[in-house]
Motif scaffolding. Structure first.
Motif, short mmCIF file in Angstrom:
data_model
loop_
_atom_site.label_atom_id
_atom_site.label_comp_id
_atom_site.label_asym_id
_atom_site.label_seq_id
_atom_site.Cartn_x
_atom_site.Cartn_y
_atom_site.Cartn_z
N ARG A 88 0.91 -1.14 -0.10
CA ARG A 88 -0.03 -0.19 -0.06
C ARG A 88 0.98 1.28 -0.10
N THR A 89 1.91 1.12 0.71
CA THR A 89 2.95 2.34 0.90
C THR A 89 3.55 2.66 -0.54
N LEU A 90 4.01 1.43 -1.02
CA LEU A 90 4.65 1.66 -2.27
C LEU A 90 3.94 2.09 -3.34
N VAL A 91 2.65 1.89 -3.39
CA VAL A 91 1.66 2.17 -4.45
C VAL A 91 1.22 3.66 -4.25
N ASN A 92 1.33 3.97 -3.14
CA ASN A 92 0.82 5.31 -2.64
C ASN A 92 1.93 6.21 -3.10
N ASN A 93 3.16 5.88 -2.89
CA ASN A 93 4.47 6.50 -3.59
C ASN A 93 4.42 6.73 -5.05
N MET A 94 4.11 5.68 -5.48
CA MET A 94 4.15 5.74 -7.11
C MET A 94 3.12 6.61 -7.48
N VAL A 95 1.79 6.93 -6.76
CA VAL A 95 0.69 7.90 -7.20
C VAL A 95 1.23 9.31 -6.99
N THR A 96 1.99 9.55 -5.83
CA THR A 96 2.12 10.69 -5.52
C THR A 96 3.55 11.11 -6.32
N GLY A 97 4.42 10.08 -6.53
CA GLY A 97 5.51 10.61 -7.63
C GLY A 97 5.03 11.17 -8.91
N VAL A 98 4.24 10.32 -9.55
CA VAL A 98 3.86 10.82 -10.88
C VAL A 98 2.86 12.01 -10.88
N SER A 99 2.04 12.38 -9.95
CA SER A 99 1.33 13.64 -9.78
C SER A 99 2.00 14.66 -9.28
N GLN A 100 2.78 14.53 -8.09
CA GLN A 100 3.38 15.76 -7.51
C GLN A 100 4.98 15.80 -7.67
N GLY A 101 5.55 14.78 -7.82
CA GLY A 101 6.96 14.87 -7.89
C GLY A 101 7.80 14.74 -6.65
N PHE A 102 9.08 14.55 -6.79
CA PHE A 102 9.88 14.57 -5.55
C PHE A 102 10.23 15.90 -5.08
N GLU A 103 10.27 16.22 -3.79
CA GLU A 103 10.53 17.43 -3.32
C GLU A 103 11.49 17.32 -2.04
N LYS A 104 12.51 18.03 -1.89
CA LYS A 104 13.41 17.99 -0.75
C LYS A 104 13.50 19.41 -0.37
N ARG A 105 13.03 19.30 1.02
CA ARG A 105 13.00 20.69 1.92
C ARG A 105 14.21 20.71 2.78
N LEU A 106 15.03 21.59 3.18
CA LEU A 106 16.00 21.63 4.08
C LEU A 106 15.73 22.77 5.09
N GLN A 107 15.65 22.30 6.41
CA GLN A 107 15.49 23.30 7.43
C GLN A 107 16.70 23.45 8.30
N ILE A 108 17.26 24.62 8.25
CA ILE A 108 18.31 25.00 8.84
C ILE A 108 17.83 25.73 10.24
N THR A 109 18.60 25.17 11.40
CA THR A 109 18.46 25.70 12.53
C THR A 109 19.70 26.11 13.02
N GLY A 110 19.49 27.20 13.89
CA GLY A 110 20.85 27.54 14.68
C GLY A 110 21.38 28.85 14.46
#
Length: 91
Positions: free
Chosen positions: A69-91
């Motif tokens: 279920r998780t793998l199929v959900n990630n497939m659907v998310t990947g083809v619709s929204q794509g991959f996004e990486k956010r960095l959070q800088i603290t300090g």
């Protein structure tokens, strides 16, 4: 007991899903992905929702149930929204 596997997967309007036996193909604006599900898990589609179900009641099928279920959900998310990486800088 897997609570993840019990949830259904919503399919966005732009995404097209094809089921051929154990093979699931997902096409969207960002690309297409496919995967062959294990024989202990089956997938059905109802009203733009994917439902993953177990075919047997064993410990292995329970583990593959939530994973699939998780793998199929990630497939659907990947083809619709794509991959996004956010960095959070603290300090």
């Amino acid at each position: 007991m897997s609570r993840i596997g019990k949830k259904f997967i919503n399919i966005p309007e732009k995404v097209k899903v094809e089921l051929n036996g154990q093979k699931i193909s997902v096409d969207g604006p960002k690309g297409n992905l496919s995967r062959i599900l294990p024989s202990l898990v089956c997938c059905t589609m109802e009203d733009n929702k994917l439902i993953i179900e177990k075919t047997q009641d064993t410990k292995l099928s329970q583990a593959l149930y939530g994973l699939s279920r998780t793998l199929v959900n990630n497939m659907v998310t990947g083809v619709s929204q794509g991959f996004e990486k956010r960095l959070q800088i603290t300090g």
